[in-house]
Design an enzyme around this catalytic site. Sequence first.
Site, mmCIF file in Angstrom:
data_model
loop_
_atom_site.group_PDB
_atom_site.id
_atom_site.type_symbol
_atom_site.label_atom_id
_atom_site.label_comp_id
_atom_site.label_asym_id
_atom_site.label_seq_id
_atom_site.Cartn_x
_atom_site.Cartn_y
_atom_site.Cartn_z
ATOM 1 N N THR A 75 0.941 -1.026 -0.103
ATOM 2 C CA THR A 75 0.093 -0.026 -0.015
ATOM 3 C C THR A 75 0.934 1.248 0.158
ATOM 4 O OG1 THR A 75 -1.639 -1.237 1.446
ATOM 5 C CG2 THR A 75 -1.959 1.051 1.237
ATOM 6 N N LYS A 97 -0.168 5.365 8.337
ATOM 7 C CA LYS A 97 0.519 5.738 7.130
ATOM 8 C C LYS A 97 -0.499 5.961 5.890
ATOM 9 C CE LYS A 97 1.345 1.721 4.731
ATOM 10 N NZ LYS A 97 1.182 0.864 3.784
ATOM 11 N N LYS A 127 -7.288 1.457 -3.160
ATOM 12 C CA LYS A 127 -6.810 0.829 -2.145
ATOM 13 C C LYS A 127 -6.890 1.732 -0.531
ATOM 14 C CE LYS A 127 -4.663 -1.695 1.188
ATOM 15 N NZ LYS A 127 -5.740 -2.738 1.815
HETATM 16 P P1 NAP Z 1 5.206 -6.381 7.744
HETATM 17 O O1 NAP Z 1 4.848 -7.534 8.214
HETATM 18 O O2 NAP Z 1 5.660 -5.200 8.701
HETATM 19 O O3 NAP Z 1 6.377 -6.699 6.608
HETATM 20 C C1 NAP Z 1 6.994 -5.443 5.951
HETATM 21 C C2 NAP Z 1 7.910 -5.960 4.994
HETATM 22 O O4 NAP Z 1 8.591 -5.060 4.492
HETATM 23 C C3 NAP Z 1 9.048 -6.840 5.622
HETATM 24 O O5 NAP Z 1 9.523 -7.713 4.689
HETATM 25 C C4 NAP Z 1 9.908 -5.854 5.950
HETATM 26 O O6 NAP Z 1 11.473 -6.425 6.101
HETATM 27 C C5 NAP Z 1 9.971 -4.938 4.795
HETATM 28 N N1 NAP Z 1 10.647 -3.481 4.970
HETATM 29 C C6 NAP Z 1 10.389 -2.601 5.911
HETATM 30 N N2 NAP Z 1 11.075 -1.462 5.823
HETATM 31 C C7 NAP Z 1 12.034 -1.756 4.972
HETATM 32 C C8 NAP Z 1 12.873 -1.209 4.286
HETATM 33 N N3 NAP Z 1 13.204 0.092 4.828
HETATM 34 N N4 NAP Z 1 13.898 -1.668 3.376
HETATM 35 C C9 NAP Z 1 13.504 -3.016 3.124
HETATM 36 N N5 NAP Z 1 12.533 -3.651 3.588
HETATM 37 C C10 NAP Z 1 11.851 -3.083 4.383
HETATM 38 O O7 NAP Z 1 3.875 -5.573 7.168
HETATM 39 P P2 NAP Z 1 2.670 -6.406 6.082
HETATM 40 O O8 NAP Z 1 1.499 -6.453 7.169
HETATM 41 O O9 NAP Z 1 3.221 -7.657 5.544
HETATM 42 O O10 NAP Z 1 2.373 -5.189 5.035
HETATM 43 C C11 NAP Z 1 3.212 -5.051 4.023
HETATM 44 C C12 NAP Z 1 2.430 -4.148 2.931
HETATM 45 O O11 NAP Z 1 0.944 -4.694 2.817
HETATM 46 C C13 NAP Z 1 2.332 -2.720 3.568
HETATM 47 O O12 NAP Z 1 2.044 -1.740 2.572
HETATM 48 C C14 NAP Z 1 0.694 -2.765 4.199
HETATM 49 O O13 NAP Z 1 0.095 -1.582 4.211
HETATM 50 C C15 NAP Z 1 0.211 -3.791 3.244
HETATM 51 N N6 NAP Z 1 -1.184 -4.482 3.590
HETATM 52 C C16 NAP Z 1 -1.161 -4.976 4.911
HETATM 53 C C17 NAP Z 1 -2.165 -5.833 5.210
HETATM 54 C C18 NAP Z 1 -2.047 -6.626 6.594
HETATM 55 O O14 NAP Z 1 -3.390 -6.637 7.107
HETATM 56 N N7 NAP Z 1 -1.062 -6.828 7.294
HETATM 57 C C19 NAP Z 1 -3.425 -5.857 4.497
HETATM 58 C C20 NAP Z 1 -3.415 -5.100 3.173
HETATM 59 C C21 NAP Z 1 -2.202 -4.696 2.656
HETATM 60 P P3 NAP Z 1 12.047 -6.831 7.584
HETATM 61 O O15 NAP Z 1 11.364 -8.282 7.593
HETATM 62 O O16 NAP Z 1 13.251 -7.071 7.529
HETATM 63 O O17 NAP Z 1 11.433 -6.194 8.519
#
Ligand code: NAP
Length: 297
Positions: free
Chosen positions: A95, A239, A171
């Site tokens: 997102t 965010k 989104k």
């Molecule tokens: P998450 O579990 O926090 O995973 C974030 C990912 O991004 C991890 O692989 C993390 O690596 C990586 N990352 C963060 N900062 C970084 C950086 N500066 N450089 C390189 N890699 C970095 O988040 P998530 O829940 O999977 O969400 C991922 C995306 O999907 C977001 O944009 C979120 O808004 C969207 N989303 C989430 C959901 C939900 O329910 N969770 C639903 C729909 C959409 P590390 O493992 O090293 O930290």
Amino acid sequence: MRIAFIGLGKMGGGMTRNLLRAGHQLTVYNRSREKAEALKADGAEATRSPAEACQNAQVAFTMLADDSAVADTVFGEHGIAAGLPQGAVHISSSTISANLARRLTAEHAAKGQGYLSAPVFGRPDAAENKKLIVVAGGKTEEIERVRFLLEAVSRAVFIAGREPFHANLFKLCGNFMLSSMLETFGEAFATLRKSGADHHAFLEIMNELFGSPVYKNYGTTIADEEFEPAGFALKLGLKDVRLVLEAAGEVDAPMPLASLLRDQLLTAMSNGQEQLDWSSISQVASRNAGLTIDRNP
Ligand code: NAP
């Protein structure tokens, strides 16, 4: 198909496993290497940089936290743009802002690479169980070329339009509506609880009225105050509200409710809730009403 997958967090992990189950060949990269190593058991090849992951890929997915994570991973020295072959497509499922999607579209095109925005609705369990809703934006022919991959991670694929950033706007507006629902639950439950009324019984009626699994699931989480472990961290919710306000500001479309939600989320952040689920925004209304918070972080 040869797929690179970058970003193996809560969402990316499940999406990757579904692509592997569908028989695709995956090279994966994650900033914290252990998450990539863990996927070896499922048949993925772990790599040391986004560029290395993309070297022979036909498609590169990204599922990263936010704009800066995506920009660093794509445009950095060993980034996706440097490694992805010409003619291959980057599918961005994070997102992110409409502005970054426009930049990705332009910079990939300049390198002869394709770009699609394909953000998703659904929580980590939906990602694991192929129940996501994908919203795709980009050239029709490019979407059709990879539609089977989007279907491999989802229960439904919707097309937002030929402009990739339109999918990001869909989104962001969708998450705005979800966060509005969380706030309304918080305010209604606070009033009911303070009056001594049974908010669980109220939720049953709302479920009958709205008939939505989203209402039911979030309503139950908020009624039970089960905000850990977070499916979607509150700081990521903030965010998204900031991004929708940015997009609205660019076209002079006031979103007063989104402004309020940003402030409620900021209040929650100030109370140490950034790693709780974003539905814990409801605790702001509870606190304001003078109610005791079960899990006051
Ligand atoms: P998450 O579990 O926090 O995973 C974030 C990912 O991004 C991890 O692989 C993390 O690596 C990586 N990352 C963060 N900062 C970084 C950086 N500066 N450089 C390189 N890699 C970095 O988040 P998530 O829940 O999977 O969400 C991922 C995306 O999907 C977001 O944009 C979120 O808004 C969207 N989303 C989430 C959901 C939900 O329910 N969770 C639903 C729909 C959409 P590390 O493992 O090293 O930290």
